[in-house]
Design a protein around this motif. Structure first.
Motif, PDB file in Angstrom:
ATOM      1  N   LEU A 226      14.335  48.814  71.959  1.00 33.33           N
ATOM      2  CA  LEU A 226      13.165  48.316  71.226  1.00 33.33           C
ATOM      3  C   LEU A 226      12.918  46.837  71.526  1.00 33.33           C
ATOM      4  CD1 LEU A 226      13.649  50.070  67.754  1.00 33.33           C
ATOM      5  CD2 LEU A 226      11.968  50.611  69.512  1.00 33.33           C
ATOM      6  N   PHE A 227      13.997  46.065  71.731  1.00 33.83           N
ATOM      7  CA  PHE A 227      13.831  44.651  72.050  1.00 33.83           C
ATOM      8  C   PHE A 227      13.216  44.468  73.430  1.00 33.83           C
ATOM      9  CE2 PHE A 227      15.870  42.498  68.540  1.00 33.83           C
ATOM     10  CZ  PHE A 227      15.354  41.211  68.653  1.00 33.83           C
ATOM     11  N   LEU A 228      13.622  45.277  74.364  1.00 34.47           N
ATOM     12  CA  LEU A 228      13.021  45.203  75.697  1.00 34.47           C
ATOM     13  C   LEU A 228      11.533  45.520  75.633  1.00 34.47           C
ATOM     14  CD1 LEU A 228      15.793  46.923  77.878  1.00 34.47           C
ATOM     15  CD2 LEU A 228      15.170  44.485  77.836  1.00 34.47           C
ATOM     16  N   LEU A 229      11.207  46.540  74.848  1.00 36.52           N
ATOM     17  CA  LEU A 229       9.802  46.898  74.681  1.00 36.52           C
ATOM     18  C   LEU A 229       9.045  45.806  73.947  1.00 36.52           C
ATOM     19  CD1 LEU A 229       7.566  49.008  75.032  1.00 36.52           C
ATOM     20  CD2 LEU A 229       8.348  50.081  72.909  1.00 36.52           C
ATOM     21  N   GLY A 230       9.694  45.241  72.901  1.00 39.17           N
ATOM     22  CA  GLY A 230       9.058  44.152  72.150  1.00 39.17           C
ATOM     23  C   GLY A 230       8.842  42.923  73.006  1.00 39.17           C
ATOM     24  N   SER A 231       9.808  42.609  73.863  1.00 38.87           N
ATOM     25  CA  SER A 231       9.658  41.446  74.753  1.00 38.87           C
ATOM     26  C   SER A 231       8.496  41.644  75.716  1.00 38.87           C
ATOM     27  CB  SER A 231      10.960  41.233  75.537  1.00 38.87           C
ATOM     28  OG  SER A 231      12.023  40.965  74.665  1.00 38.87           O
ATOM     29  N   PHE A 232       8.347  42.873  76.208  1.00 39.83           N
ATOM     30  CA  PHE A 232       7.226  43.173  77.104  1.00 39.83           C
ATOM     31  C   PHE A 232       5.893  43.011  76.373  1.00 39.83           C
ATOM     32  CE2 PHE A 232       4.160  46.383  78.525  1.00 39.83           C
ATOM     33  CZ  PHE A 232       3.956  45.961  79.831  1.00 39.83           C
ATOM     34  N   MET A 233       5.830  43.525  75.144  1.00 37.81           N
ATOM     35  CA  MET A 233       4.595  43.427  74.365  1.00 37.81           C
ATOM     36  C   MET A 233       4.289  41.976  74.001  1.00 37.81           C
ATOM     37  SD  MET A 233       5.047  46.718  71.824  1.00 37.81           S
ATOM     38  CE  MET A 233       3.578  46.294  70.890  1.00 37.81           C
ATOM     39  N   PHE A 234       5.342  41.190  73.773  1.00 39.45           N
ATOM     40  CA  PHE A 234       5.143  39.813  73.348  1.00 39.45           C
ATOM     41  C   PHE A 234       4.553  38.950  74.459  1.00 39.45           C
ATOM     42  CE2 PHE A 234       6.376  35.778  71.306  1.00 39.45           C
ATOM     43  CZ  PHE A 234       6.029  36.095  69.996  1.00 39.45           C
ATOM     44  N   LYS A 235       4.646  39.424  75.672  1.00 43.18           N
ATOM     45  CA  LYS A 235       4.069  38.688  76.796  1.00 43.18           C
ATOM     46  C   LYS A 235       2.586  38.995  76.988  1.00 43.18           C
ATOM     47  CE  LYS A 235       8.482  38.588  79.293  1.00 43.18           C
ATOM     48  NZ  LYS A 235       9.220  39.044  80.502  1.00 43.18           N
ATOM     49  N   LYS A 236       2.075  39.979  76.264  1.00 45.68           N
ATOM     50  CA  LYS A 236       0.679  40.382  76.374  1.00 45.68           C
ATOM     51  C   LYS A 236      -0.129  39.822  75.210  1.00 45.68           C
ATOM     52  CE  LYS A 236       1.701  42.987  79.941  1.00 45.68           C
ATOM     53  NZ  LYS A 236       1.215  42.670  81.307  1.00 45.68           N
ATOM     54  N   ASP A 237      -1.201  39.078  75.529  1.00 48.96           N
ATOM     55  CA  ASP A 237      -2.023  38.489  74.472  1.00 48.96           C
ATOM     56  C   ASP A 237      -2.619  39.551  73.565  1.00 48.96           C
ATOM     57  OD1 ASP A 237      -1.453  36.064  75.540  1.00 48.96           O
ATOM     58  OD2 ASP A 237      -3.356  35.829  76.610  1.00 48.96           O
ATOM     59  N   ARG A 238      -2.848  40.726  74.115  1.00 50.82           N
ATOM     60  CA  ARG A 238      -3.448  41.805  73.328  1.00 50.82           C
ATOM     61  C   ARG A 238      -2.604  42.136  72.097  1.00 50.82           C
ATOM     62  NH1 ARG A 238      -3.764  48.051  75.420  1.00 50.82           N
ATOM     63  NH2 ARG A 238      -4.543  48.980  73.473  1.00 50.82           N
ATOM     64  N   TRP A 239      -1.247  42.074  72.237  1.00 50.42           N
ATOM     65  CA  TRP A 239      -0.376  42.423  71.125  1.00 50.42           C
ATOM     66  C   TRP A 239      -0.003  41.208  70.298  1.00 50.42           C
ATOM     67  CZ3 TRP A 239      -0.956  47.289  70.835  1.00 50.42           C
ATOM     68  CH2 TRP A 239      -0.979  48.103  71.967  1.00 50.42           C
ATOM     69  N   VAL A 240       0.084  40.041  70.921  1.00 49.83           N
ATOM     70  CA  VAL A 240       0.543  38.858  70.209  1.00 49.83           C
ATOM     71  C   VAL A 240      -0.588  38.189  69.412  1.00 49.83           C
ATOM     72  CG1 VAL A 240       1.608  36.580  70.459  1.00 49.83           C
ATOM     73  CG2 VAL A 240       2.302  38.467  71.947  1.00 49.83           C
ATOM     74  N   LEU A 241      -1.782  38.159  69.983  1.00 49.18           N
ATOM     75  CA  LEU A 241      -2.890  37.462  69.343  1.00 49.18           C
ATOM     76  C   LEU A 241      -3.879  38.397  68.645  1.00 49.18           C
ATOM     77  CD1 LEU A 241      -3.635  34.825  72.142  1.00 49.18           C
ATOM     78  CD2 LEU A 241      -2.177  34.591  70.105  1.00 49.18           C
ATOM     79  N   GLY A 242      -3.782  39.669  68.872  1.00 45.91           N
ATOM     80  CA  GLY A 242      -4.670  40.604  68.188  1.00 45.91           C
ATOM     81  C   GLY A 242      -5.856  41.017  69.030  1.00 45.91           C
TER      82      GLY A 242
END
Length: 389
Positions: free
Chosen positions: A370-386
């Motif tokens: 889940l952390f690997l997946l979360g780290s990948f998502m955290f690099k994408k503005d779509r998931w981090v900024l909405g």
């Protein structure tokens, strides 16, 4: 930097008194109240009285005999069935005229019992009455065998008995606690982390503060880890506190449940359970973190996490009827199932290093994924900024 983010998020969460009250204290008090309720329900020494409605025409001898039966209160009425429908009696009983006289004369009179099949109390009353009647029936049969010089064993080609393999008188109490403990501990872990997890990412997006956080020199993985650590701390603390309160309540404030956890095993129980709580709390926090990353608002995050507060009941219900001797390696390797299996083992006094290792190991594996997946998502503005990113 991880410590700075962790400290900031934890302080913000603890400042919100509503979060502490609604997510930790109230669920815990409610859960502990269940211990007192179930103990009073299962260990009630005073048997419940059931009202049996009979016809006004029942002869006095038969009426007196039924009135002397334990746990039953017999009441003569005009219409027994209607009395049950009106809620004034539990079961209705129709006995053939001169019931006892006909038995003495060698007859076989009938009894008709009517009960509401949807009433649990009615089923219990019927079971009680059935026990009395079967006992009386066997006594009459034995007397008739003797009157005709017959051997009762001739009419019983074989006999069998059903016995429990349980050796301890506390097994019934252990079974009850194996149901209550998961409810109390697991619910405390999940409810404690939901408010903070919903706000920790989705709230930042909704308030448009996530972008400012990303502009700092802090690495994204540090932000991710710090926020996850905050939710994990709250969930784990709540679970450990619930475990301690559970042990204290059963040991000092109950009578029927006090001996389930021996005095010399209290520290071991709390210690091993704390390890399981830490593993499960961290796992649940990882799932909540992912759901909060997917959401754009706190309300949306609440919609995502609300099923989590219900889905955990599935392994609980599936393992409820599984004996501690029937638990297998699979039960301790499947996330969510393993915490319930571990609690059941501990309640029944089984302390296995292998089981604890499997619970912790499988949880760490899922958390890492889940952390690997979360780290990948955290690099994408779509998931981090909405959505607006």
């Amino acid at each position: 930097m991880i410590w700075t983010i962790y400290k900031k998020e934890l302080i913000d969460s603890l400042r919100d008194r509503k979060t502490i009250m609604l997510s930790i204290l109230i669920p815990m008090l409610f859960s502990l109240g269940m211990v007192f309720f179930y103990e009073a329900f299962f260990f009630n020494d005073s048997p419940e009285k059931y009202t049996v409605a009979v016809e006004n025409t029942m002869d006095d001898e038969t009426y007196t005999w039924f009135s002397q039966l334990d746990s039953l209160t017999v009441s003569k009425v005009t219409d027994p069935i209607q009395t049950v429908k009106d809620g004034e009696a539990t079961i209705a009983l129709y006995a053939e005229v001169d019931f006892l006289d006909k038995i003495e004369q060698g007859g076989s009179p009938t009894i008709d019992i009517y009960v509401d099949q949807f009433s649990q109390k009615g089923e219990q009353a019927t079971s009680t009455l059935n026990t009395h009647l079967n006992t009386f029936k066997e006594a009459v049969q034995q007397k008739r065998y003797e009157n005709f010089n017959l051997d009762a064993e001739v009419f019983e080609p074989f006999q069998f008995s059903i016995n429990s393999i349980s050796e301890s008188e506390e097994d019934a109490s252990s079974f009850l606690l194996s149901i209550l403990a998961p409810l109390i501990i697991v619910m405390s872990i999940i409810t404690a982390g939901i408010p903070t997890s919903n706000d920790i990412f989705a709230g930042e997006k909704e308030r448009n503060t996530m972008e400012a956080l990303l502009m700092t020199p802090v690495k994204g993985t540090s932000i991710l880890f710090g926020k996850w650590l905050t939710v994990s701390t709250l969930s784990t603390f709540s679970g450990i506190l619930a475990t301690v309160m559970f042990v204290v309540t059963t040991k000092f404030f109950t009578e029927g449940l006090t001996n389930v956890i021996p005095d010399d095993k209290v520290v071991s129980f709390i210690g091993v359970m704390s390890i399981g709580v830490l593993a499960f709390g961290s796992l649940v926090s990882s799932i909540m973190m992912m759901l909060s990353l997917l959401a754009n608002t706190v309300k949306e995050a609440g919609n995502y996490t609300s099923p989590l507060s219900i889905l955990w009941m599935i392994p609980f219900l599936l393992l409820m009827g599984v004996s501690v001797n029937e638990l297998t390696t699979t039960h301790f390797l499947i996330p969510f199932f393993n915490i319930f299996a571990l609690i059941k083992q501990l309640i029944f006094g089984v302390y296995s290093i292998e089981s604890i290792g499997m619970v912790v190991g499988s949880s760490i594996l899922v958390i890492a994924i889940l952390f690997l997946l979360g780290s990948f998502m955290f690099k994408k503005d779509r998931w981090v900024l909405g959505k607006g990113a």
